[in-house]
Design an enzyme around this catalytic site. Structure first.
Site, PDB file in Angstrom:
ATOM      1  N   ALA A 187      20.584  57.270  40.043  1.00  0.00           N
ATOM      2  CA  ALA A 187      19.499  57.081  41.003  1.00  0.00           C
ATOM      3  C   ALA A 187      18.148  57.356  40.360  1.00  0.00           C
ATOM      4  O   ALA A 187      17.181  56.605  40.549  1.00  0.00           O
ATOM      5  CB  ALA A 187      19.706  57.980  42.217  1.00  0.00           C
ATOM      6  N   ASP A 188      18.070  58.426  39.583  1.00  0.00           N
ATOM      7  CA  ASP A 188      16.811  58.753  38.904  1.00  0.00           C
ATOM      8  C   ASP A 188      16.417  57.671  37.912  1.00  0.00           C
ATOM      9  O   ASP A 188      15.235  57.319  37.799  1.00  0.00           O
ATOM     10  CB  ASP A 188      16.953  60.082  38.177  1.00  0.00           C
ATOM     11  CG  ASP A 188      16.883  61.268  39.102  1.00  0.00           C
ATOM     12  OD1 ASP A 188      15.831  61.910  39.151  1.00  0.00           O
ATOM     13  OD2 ASP A 188      17.874  61.547  39.799  1.00  0.00           O
ATOM     14  N   ALA A 189      17.397  57.146  37.178  1.00  0.00           N
ATOM     15  CA  ALA A 189      17.084  56.146  36.164  1.00  0.00           C
ATOM     16  C   ALA A 189      16.516  54.876  36.792  1.00  0.00           C
ATOM     17  O   ALA A 189      15.512  54.336  36.323  1.00  0.00           O
ATOM     18  CB  ALA A 189      18.334  55.821  35.350  1.00  0.00           C
ATOM     19  N   GLY A 192      13.020  55.516  37.957  1.00  0.00           N
ATOM     20  CA  GLY A 192      12.074  55.527  36.847  1.00  0.00           C
ATOM     21  C   GLY A 192      11.710  54.125  36.384  1.00  0.00           C
ATOM     22  O   GLY A 192      10.542  53.825  36.102  1.00  0.00           O
TER      23      GLY A 192
END
Length: 419
Positions: A187-189, A192
């Site tokens: 999810a973070d990737a 970003g």
């Protein structure tokens, strides 16, 4: 070590060693990015910009960015990877005087990135309206788990929750086993990546049309939810939920991971009729080409268990290198499933400089990924290693405060770090 890794190591060129050059300028040279984010999404976003020449000023709390605490054998490989090409200043944001420092930095920045819980920036005295008042052209990226509005805006924003809520975990894994959360920062990737794109779009508005800055509301949920399309459209058409299929595809067959005789795994996708025919011929099973169970994709999906059993039996009787060589010659789409040991020694990864080594005080040479998007005229740059906490306090903060610098250090507003 695998057989392929042994072969590669015997013939591979050495991993490219790249030196940092602080004087090299990328296409985003002159773009200052003020990064108040924490953890992966914001750090990945700003690393992408830094890799292409932006001056990323990382504002760290007294304890340092959270990534610094993620250590393996005492080494913070996460920070070294996602912190490269950045500068660090250490500021105690809980002190009211820190607000003036941030406003001064924002006045000279093009992009501002934060990942606090919604409402935190406002409580600090750094609401977007105040930031835009000192710099009307500022692009403000606000990263949170659930977005800046809505009923869930104040819920904890960890990627794990989003990976479940987005629908991803529900389709990941096997039908007879629990849903599987990803083993990396998915999810973070995605946030970003989306965030870097959105920031560049907003910056183009400012630079090309003389427009004003704006606020980008970037949740962790929306990017991951978007890649799950068209699952809801499919559900509306069928009113049925597809079961988890493991490594199979719900759309095409055959597609799976298969184990070889020597205990390795290969990934195979022969999902067009032409590719399936090549697969059958290379297996010496021309009799399957006319089999009505496998005549087209729809038939193969209906009989995927039988099809997988035939392929698994064939591959399971042969070592990986034999399988790969045989199918490669036939033009069948197959490849090895690699692990970190394989990848470190893989001749293709090394040849493409997807893996490079950079000087490192703790490891001697630190392996990390090279360029991702490879621009032909303006490639990514390696300006500097991930900074020590507060390494650039003097360079960046002293010109802002002048003679007050020593007093601010004594008051613990500016935190002297490791630089």
């Amino acid at each position: 070590m695998t057989e392929r890794a042994d072969q590669d190591r015997a013939t591979q060129p050495p991993i490219a060693r790249k030196m940092f050059d602080p004087d090299i300028a990328g296409p985003l040279h002159g773009v200052r990015v003020l990064d108040l984010s924490r953890l992966v999404a914001g750090n990945l976003l700003t690393k992408m910009l830094a890799d292409h020449g932006a001056e990323v000023v990382k504002v760290e709390p007294p304890a340092g960015d959270t990534l610094r605490a993620w250590k393996v054998e005492g080494v913070s490989t996460a920070w070294k990877t996602w912190g490269r090409n950045k500068k660090s200043v250490a500021i105690n944001l809980r002190d009211p005087e820190a607000v003036d420092l941030i406003l001064s930095l924002a006045a000279t920045s093009a992009i501002f990135v934060e990942s606090f819980k919604p409402g935190t920036l406002e409580k600090m005295g750094l609401a977007p309206e105040r930031l835009l008042a000192v710099n009307p052209r500022l692009v403000i990226v606000r990263i949170s788990g659930w977005g800046q509005d809505g009923a869930y805006r104040h819920k904890p924003g960890f990627g794990t929750l989003v990976e479940g809520y987005s629908g991803f975990a529900d389709v990941n894994g096997y039908a007879d086993r629990p849903p599987v959360l990803p083993p990396m920062f998915m999810a973070d990737a995605y946030a970003g990546l989306y965030g870097a794109t959105a920031a560049m779009i907003a910056l183009r508005v400012v630079e090309e049309s003389g427009g004003l800055g704006q606020v980008i509301d970037l949740s962790l949920l929306d990017p991951l939810f978007s890649i799950m399309e068209p699952q809801i459209a499919n559900y509306r058409l069928t009113r049925s939920l597809k079961p988890r299929t493991g490594s199979r595809s719900g759309n095409t067959a055959p597609r799976n991971a298969y184990r070889t005789k020597d205990g390795h795994w290969v990934a195979l996708s022969a999902s067009t009729s032409g590719m399936t025919e090549k697969l059958f011929r290379s297996m010496g099973r021309e009799d399957l080409i006319g089999d009505p169970r496998f005549a087209d994709n729809a038939a193969r999906l209906c009989h995927v268990e039988e099809l997988d059993a035939i392929i698994s039996d064939f591959i399971g009787q042969r070592d990986r290198e034999v399988v790969l060589s045989m199918f490669d010659r036939a033009g069948v789409t197959i490849g090895p499933i690699m692990n970190a040991e394989d990848l470190e020694r893989d001749s293709y990864i090394i040849e493409r400089e997807s893996l490079i080594e950079v000087p490192d005080e703790e490891m001697g040479w630190l392996p990390m990924h090279g360029q991702v998007a490879r621009l032909s005229r303006t490639p990514a740059v390696l300006a500097r290693p991930a900074p020590r906490k507060g390494e650039h306090n003097q360079e960046i903060l002293r010109p802002l405060v002048g003679d007050r610098y020593t007093d601010l250090v004594r008051q613990n507003v500016i935190v002297e770090g490791d630089g």
